[in-house]
Design a protein around this motif. Sequence first.
Motif, PDB file in Angstrom:
ATOM      1  N   GLU A   1       0.888  -1.403  -0.046  1.00  0.00           N
ATOM      2  CA  GLU A   1       0.026  -0.066  -0.044  1.00  0.00           C
ATOM      3  C   GLU A   1       0.912   1.256   0.304  1.00  0.00           C
ATOM      4  O   GLU A   1       0.476   2.304  -0.730  1.00  0.00           O
ATOM      5  CB  GLU A   1      -0.910  -0.105   1.111  1.00  0.00           C
ATOM      6  CG  GLU A   1      -2.083  -1.090   1.006  1.00  0.00           C
ATOM      7  CD  GLU A   1      -2.773  -1.225   2.258  1.00  0.00           C
ATOM      8  OE1 GLU A   1      -2.829  -0.424   3.285  1.00  0.00           O
ATOM      9  OE2 GLU A   1      -3.826  -1.815   2.218  1.00  0.00           O
ATOM     10  N   ASP A   2       2.062   1.311   0.851  1.00  0.00           N
ATOM     11  CA  ASP A   2       2.949   2.343   0.777  1.00  0.00           C
ATOM     12  C   ASP A   2       3.521   2.728  -0.448  1.00  0.00           C
ATOM     13  O   ASP A   2       3.692   3.909  -0.990  1.00  0.00           O
ATOM     14  CB  ASP A   2       3.815   2.189   1.750  1.00  0.00           C
ATOM     15  CG  ASP A   2       3.677   2.268   3.288  1.00  0.00           C
ATOM     16  OD1 ASP A   2       2.128   2.863   3.493  1.00  0.00           O
ATOM     17  OD2 ASP A   2       4.050   1.825   4.271  1.00  0.00           O
ATOM     18  N   THR A   3       3.741   1.427  -1.284  1.00  0.00           N
ATOM     19  CA  THR A   3       4.381   1.623  -2.673  1.00  0.00           C
ATOM     20  C   THR A   3       3.275   2.215  -3.560  1.00  0.00           C
ATOM     21  O   THR A   3       3.673   3.149  -4.263  1.00  0.00           O
ATOM     22  CB  THR A   3       5.006   0.343  -3.022  1.00  0.00           C
ATOM     23  OG1 THR A   3       5.962  -0.212  -2.176  1.00  0.00           O
ATOM     24  CG2 THR A   3       5.667   0.449  -4.385  1.00  0.00           C
ATOM     25  N   LEU A   4       2.394   1.765  -3.626  1.00  0.00           N
ATOM     26  CA  LEU A   4       1.181   2.290  -4.577  1.00  0.00           C
ATOM     27  C   LEU A   4       0.924   3.835  -4.161  1.00  0.00           C
ATOM     28  O   LEU A   4       0.788   4.486  -5.129  1.00  0.00           O
ATOM     29  CB  LEU A   4      -0.334   1.430  -4.320  1.00  0.00           C
ATOM     30  CG  LEU A   4       0.069  -0.018  -4.796  1.00  0.00           C
ATOM     31  CD1 LEU A   4      -1.302  -0.605  -4.975  1.00  0.00           C
ATOM     32  CD2 LEU A   4       0.504  -0.157  -6.233  1.00  0.00           C
TER      33      LEU A   4
ATOM     34  N   ASN B   1      -7.892   4.866 -13.925  1.00  0.00           N
ATOM     35  CA  ASN B   1      -6.352   5.398 -13.380  1.00  0.00           C
ATOM     36  C   ASN B   1      -6.526   5.399 -11.917  1.00  0.00           C
ATOM     37  O   ASN B   1      -7.545   5.708 -11.224  1.00  0.00           O
ATOM     38  CB  ASN B   1      -6.152   6.814 -13.825  1.00  0.00           C
ATOM     39  CG  ASN B   1      -5.751   6.679 -15.479  1.00  0.00           C
ATOM     40  OD1 ASN B   1      -5.519   5.344 -16.150  1.00  0.00           O
ATOM     41  ND2 ASN B   1      -5.367   7.528 -15.980  1.00  0.00           N
ATOM     42  N   TYR B   2      -5.356   5.568 -11.136  1.00  0.00           N
ATOM     43  CA  TYR B   2      -5.369   5.821  -9.820  1.00  0.00           C
ATOM     44  C   TYR B   2      -4.835   7.211  -9.336  1.00  0.00           C
ATOM     45  O   TYR B   2      -5.006   7.843  -8.361  1.00  0.00           O
ATOM     46  CB  TYR B   2      -4.329   4.734  -9.052  1.00  0.00           C
ATOM     47  CG  TYR B   2      -4.464   3.337  -9.346  1.00  0.00           C
ATOM     48  CD1 TYR B   2      -5.391   2.616  -9.000  1.00  0.00           C
ATOM     49  CD2 TYR B   2      -3.416   2.798 -10.031  1.00  0.00           C
ATOM     50  CE1 TYR B   2      -5.480   1.271  -9.347  1.00  0.00           C
ATOM     51  CE2 TYR B   2      -3.686   1.587 -10.763  1.00  0.00           C
ATOM     52  CZ  TYR B   2      -4.592   0.530 -10.053  1.00  0.00           C
ATOM     53  OH  TYR B   2      -4.524  -0.522 -10.668  1.00  0.00           O
TER      54      TYR B   2
ATOM     55  N   GLY C   1      -0.160   8.244  -5.718  1.00  0.00           N
ATOM     56  CA  GLY C   1      -0.689   9.395  -5.023  1.00  0.00           C
ATOM     57  C   GLY C   1      -0.052  10.784  -4.780  1.00  0.00           C
ATOM     58  O   GLY C   1      -0.465  11.428  -4.059  1.00  0.00           O
ATOM     59  N   GLY C   2       0.918  10.964  -5.631  1.00  0.00           N
ATOM     60  CA  GLY C   2       1.466  12.266  -5.119  1.00  0.00           C
ATOM     61  C   GLY C   2       0.407  13.583  -5.865  1.00  0.00           C
ATOM     62  O   GLY C   2      -0.135  13.247  -6.551  1.00  0.00           O
ATOM     63  N   ALA C   3       0.942  14.580  -5.412  1.00  0.00           N
ATOM     64  CA  ALA C   3       0.323  15.663  -5.894  1.00  0.00           C
ATOM     65  C   ALA C   3       0.536  15.961  -7.278  1.00  0.00           C
ATOM     66  O   ALA C   3       1.418  15.823  -7.827  1.00  0.00           O
ATOM     67  CB  ALA C   3       0.706  16.901  -4.991  1.00  0.00           C
TER      68      ALA C   3
ATOM     69  N   ARG D   1      -3.875  13.514   0.707  1.00  0.00           N
ATOM     70  CA  ARG D   1      -2.391  12.923   0.937  1.00  0.00           C
ATOM     71  C   ARG D   1      -2.461  11.460   0.300  1.00  0.00           C
ATOM     72  O   ARG D   1      -3.504  10.809   0.037  1.00  0.00           O
ATOM     73  CB  ARG D   1      -2.419  12.602   2.357  1.00  0.00           C
ATOM     74  CG  ARG D   1      -2.641  13.819   3.342  1.00  0.00           C
ATOM     75  CD  ARG D   1      -2.291  13.750   4.648  1.00  0.00           C
ATOM     76  NE  ARG D   1      -0.966  13.203   5.100  1.00  0.00           N
ATOM     77  CZ  ARG D   1      -0.556  12.828   6.207  1.00  0.00           C
ATOM     78  NH1 ARG D   1      -1.268  12.716   7.115  1.00  0.00           N
ATOM     79  NH2 ARG D   1       0.743  12.474   6.275  1.00  0.00           N
ATOM     80  N   PRO D   2      -1.188  11.056  -0.188  1.00  0.00           N
ATOM     81  CA  PRO D   2      -1.057   9.820  -0.828  1.00  0.00           C
ATOM     82  C   PRO D   2      -1.633   8.588  -0.006  1.00  0.00           C
ATOM     83  O   PRO D   2      -1.461   8.637   1.156  1.00  0.00           O
ATOM     84  CB  PRO D   2       0.631   9.702  -0.845  1.00  0.00           C
ATOM     85  CG  PRO D   2       0.903  10.968  -0.878  1.00  0.00           C
ATOM     86  CD  PRO D   2       0.090  11.874  -0.150  1.00  0.00           C
ATOM     87  N   CYS D   3      -2.368   7.657  -0.644  1.00  0.00           N
ATOM     88  CA  CYS D   3      -3.093   6.621   0.093  1.00  0.00           C
ATOM     89  C   CYS D   3      -3.042   5.506  -0.883  1.00  0.00           C
ATOM     90  O   CYS D   3      -3.436   5.433  -2.048  1.00  0.00           O
ATOM     91  CB  CYS D   3      -4.424   6.949   0.574  1.00  0.00           C
ATOM     92  SG  CYS D   3      -5.503   5.466   1.300  1.00  0.00           S
TER      93      CYS D   3
END
Length: 141
Positions: free
Chosen positions: A16-19, A49-50, A24-26, A96-98
């Motif tokens: 999850e942190d890697t994804l 898309n994510y 998840g960046g701005a 925030r990235p998630c």
Amino acid sequence: MALAEECKSRDSGLYEDTLAGLFGGAVVRSRNAYTLLARVDFKAYITTNYDALLHEYVVVQGKGNYCQYPVLLPPLIERTPHSAFYIHGLARNQGRPCGKNLVLAESEFKKAYSDPGCVALFVQNVLISYDVVFLGCSLDE
């Protein structure tokens, strides 16, 4: 999908942190394709898309709302035109990235497309109820 499944089964937290880090960046740079898509008067935008590019154009710029897997609400198409639907999840949560609730690994696809009321039913409802245009954009447009 199989490799994602292997990574998830070995260490779901790291997965999850890697994804989150990957997707998840701005938004730091706009893409011409999204600028042009935002100008079209579609009832909704549906993406697998994510990343937050579509979210940035539709929600942040005040054009519509959004839903993301696992909560996909087809009535939002009529209530809030120009909304974005992230049917495989959005890798940002409250700015925030998630990496949670993203559909990438085999088990996630199986769950997303077999659970009643989730992705398969959402897509079926959209295809039955609306005219649909499928667009694809390469990374270099």
